[in-house]
Design an enzyme around this catalytic site. Structure first.
Site, PDB file in Angstrom:
ATOM      1  N   CYS A   1      19.286   0.064  15.875  1.00 32.44           N
ATOM      2  CA  CYS A   1      19.639   1.266  15.115  1.00 32.44           C
ATOM      3  C   CYS A   1      20.533   2.201  15.935  1.00 32.44           C
ATOM      4  O   CYS A   1      21.654   1.851  16.247  1.00 32.44           O
ATOM      5  CB  CYS A   1      18.392   1.957  14.579  1.00 32.44           C
ATOM      6  SG  CYS A   1      18.759   3.071  13.191  1.00 32.44           S
TER       7      CYS A   1
ATOM      8  N   LYS B   1      21.112   9.790   3.236  1.00 32.71           N
ATOM      9  CA  LYS B   1      20.454   8.934   4.221  1.00 32.71           C
ATOM     10  C   LYS B   1      20.258   7.524   3.660  1.00 32.71           C
ATOM     11  O   LYS B   1      19.858   7.346   2.508  1.00 32.71           O
ATOM     12  CB  LYS B   1      19.094   9.530   4.595  1.00 32.71           C
ATOM     13  CG  LYS B   1      18.351   8.753   5.673  1.00 32.71           C
ATOM     14  CD  LYS B   1      17.030   9.441   6.025  1.00 32.71           C
ATOM     15  CE  LYS B   1      16.309   8.682   7.134  1.00 32.71           C
ATOM     16  NZ  LYS B   1      15.027   9.329   7.521  1.00 32.71           N
TER      17      LYS B   1
ATOM     18  N   SER C   1      16.936   3.191   8.212  1.00 33.81           N
ATOM     19  CA  SER C   1      16.574   4.602   8.222  1.00 33.81           C
ATOM     20  C   SER C   1      17.571   5.341   9.102  1.00 33.81           C
ATOM     21  O   SER C   1      17.335   5.561  10.290  1.00 33.81           O
ATOM     22  CB  SER C   1      15.143   4.785   8.752  1.00 33.81           C
ATOM     23  OG  SER C   1      14.789   6.149   8.781  1.00 33.81           O
TER      24      SER C   1
ATOM     25  N   HIS D   1      15.882  -1.525  11.272  1.00 37.79           N
ATOM     26  CA  HIS D   1      14.626  -1.460  12.029  1.00 37.79           C
ATOM     27  C   HIS D   1      13.719  -2.609  11.606  1.00 37.79           C
ATOM     28  O   HIS D   1      12.653  -2.398  11.008  1.00 37.79           O
ATOM     29  CB  HIS D   1      13.923  -0.130  11.764  1.00 37.79           C
ATOM     30  CG  HIS D   1      14.449   1.016  12.560  1.00 37.79           C
ATOM     31  ND1 HIS D   1      14.211   1.174  13.908  1.00 37.79           N
ATOM     32  CD2 HIS D   1      15.211   2.079  12.188  1.00 37.79           C
ATOM     33  CE1 HIS D   1      14.787   2.282  14.340  1.00 37.79           C
ATOM     34  NE2 HIS D   1      15.409   2.847  13.324  1.00 37.79           N
TER      35      HIS D   1
ATOM     36  N   GLU E   1      11.744  -4.154  13.267  1.00 36.49           N
ATOM     37  CA  GLU E   1      10.452  -4.072  13.958  1.00 36.49           C
ATOM     38  C   GLU E   1       9.450  -3.184  13.228  1.00 36.49           C
ATOM     39  O   GLU E   1       8.248  -3.224  13.548  1.00 36.49           O
ATOM     40  CB  GLU E   1      10.652  -3.549  15.386  1.00 36.49           C
ATOM     41  CG  GLU E   1      10.811  -2.060  15.540  1.00 36.49           C
ATOM     42  CD  GLU E   1      12.197  -1.521  15.190  1.00 36.49           C
ATOM     43  OE1 GLU E   1      12.430  -0.313  15.377  1.00 36.49           O
ATOM     44  OE2 GLU E   1      13.040  -2.322  14.721  1.00 36.49           O
TER      45      GLU E   1
ATOM     46  N   ARG F   1       6.676  12.760   6.490  1.00 33.36           N
ATOM     47  CA  ARG F   1       7.059  13.740   7.518  1.00 33.36           C
ATOM     48  C   ARG F   1       8.192  14.636   7.028  1.00 33.36           C
ATOM     49  O   ARG F   1       8.160  15.855   7.170  1.00 33.36           O
ATOM     50  CB  ARG F   1       7.489  12.992   8.780  1.00 33.36           C
ATOM     51  CG  ARG F   1       8.031  13.863   9.911  1.00 33.36           C
ATOM     52  CD  ARG F   1       8.902  13.039  10.834  1.00 33.36           C
ATOM     53  NE  ARG F   1      10.088  12.527  10.152  1.00 33.36           N
ATOM     54  CZ  ARG F   1      10.852  11.536  10.611  1.00 33.36           C
ATOM     55  NH1 ARG F   1      10.528  10.912  11.742  1.00 33.36           N
ATOM     56  NH2 ARG F   1      11.923  11.148   9.946  1.00 33.36           N
TER      57      ARG F   1
END
Length: 301
Positions: A142, A163, A192, A235, A237, A249
């Site tokens: 990323c 985003k 992300s 991502h 992972e 969040r």
């Protein structure tokens, strides 16, 4: 074969419960095996979560792997207890005399800043330069991928209107590259990020090869033609609930954020479509096998 990590690292209990073969250092030193040495430069704020996610994928290999966790000496993590950092992490000065079979540079929540504005940019640049001679192959993830592409090739990034957030379908551009061996024609990768790279410049550089891309997310997986550098712009992972945590969040902060696309199975927040796990395991396992283990020297020094 196991991944070798300290028994009191939080990831040890998590992975043991998941039936992933982990081994404490005390047992590993008694075995006459040349383990694969992997350094993880962890720039993520949720360091303990990221350790566990990456070790889960590395632990799926048939190789015995020693992991060295690395953090920035020029920046103090605000989201992870300093007791954890002092106990389990090393800084660059403590490892720069060593050689590693592989290295992973994670993402970081600094993508909306200029690269040179990042507090630890000089230190990270030194690590990326050192890796050219001291590491067989490196994965950049990323923002870490954007940083590597900028440092090594001058490829810039630009802000997105919205985003890129969710699970995105990607298609192999080189179905026969060993990194993608065993994968389906359609793969899924979590994304992300608020920025994109300059894809036109990327594709104009002979030393880089795009391995996978998607209509919605653009280029997703890239490698250097000498196989020393891999760039994952997503991502892979991430575990099942990571995007959910990021979404909640941002909602709590009052940010203008949409739900991650192709992630929740319904209008609620509980049924999550875990569609990327097999791709993640294959990406890391194939990298370890074909681009680390098969080519790394037996004597690292």
């Amino acid at each position: 074969m196991p991944i070798v990590i300290p028994k009191d690292l939080p990831a040890f209990d998590v992975l043991t419960k998941e039936k992933i073969f982990v081994m404490p250092n005390e047992r590993a030193v008694s075995q006459d095996i040349r383990p694969i040495e992997i350094a993880i430069v962890n720039l993520m704020p949720t360091k303990i979560d990221t350790e566990t996610q990456l070790m889960r994928l590395l632990g799926n290999s048939s190789l015995q792997i020693n992991v060295t966790l690395v953090n920035m000496d020029s920046y103090i993590s605000k989201n992870t207890p300093q007791s954890h950092m002092h106990k389990f992490y090393k800084v660059f000065d403590e490892i720069k005399h060593r050689h590693f079979d592989g290295m992973i540079i994670t993402g970081a929540p600094v993508e909306q800043m200029g690269f040179e504005e990042v507090a630890y940019w000089k230190e990270l640049s030194d690590i990326m330069a050192w890796a050219d001679t001291n590491v067989t192959s490196t994965i950049h993830i990323c923002w870490g991928a954007q940083a590597g592409l900028y440092y090594h090739y001058g490829i810039t990034k630009h802000s997105r209107a919205n985003k890129l957030f969710g699970i995105y379908e990607v298609i192999a551009e080189d179905k026969y590259d060993a990194l993608l061996k065993g994968m389906n024609d359609k793969m899924y990768i979590p994304m992300s990020r608020h920025t994109d790279i300059d894809e036109d410049k990327l594709r104009s550089i002979p030393d880089l090869k795009v391995l996978a891309s998607g209509k919605e997310c653009g280029v997703a997986v890239i490698k250097s033609v000498d196989n020393k550098r891999f760039f994952f712009l997503g991502h892979s992972e991430y575990d099942r609930t990571t995007l959910k945590k990021e979404y909640l969040r941002d909602v709590e902060k009052g940010l203008d954020i949409q739900k991650p696309v192709n992630y929740f199975e319904d209008d609620g927040l509980y049924n999550i479509n875990l569609s990327w796990r097999s791709t993640a395991y294959l990406l890391f396992n194939n990298w370890l096998n074909y681009y680390v283990y098969q080519v790394t020297p037996y004597k690292l020094n």
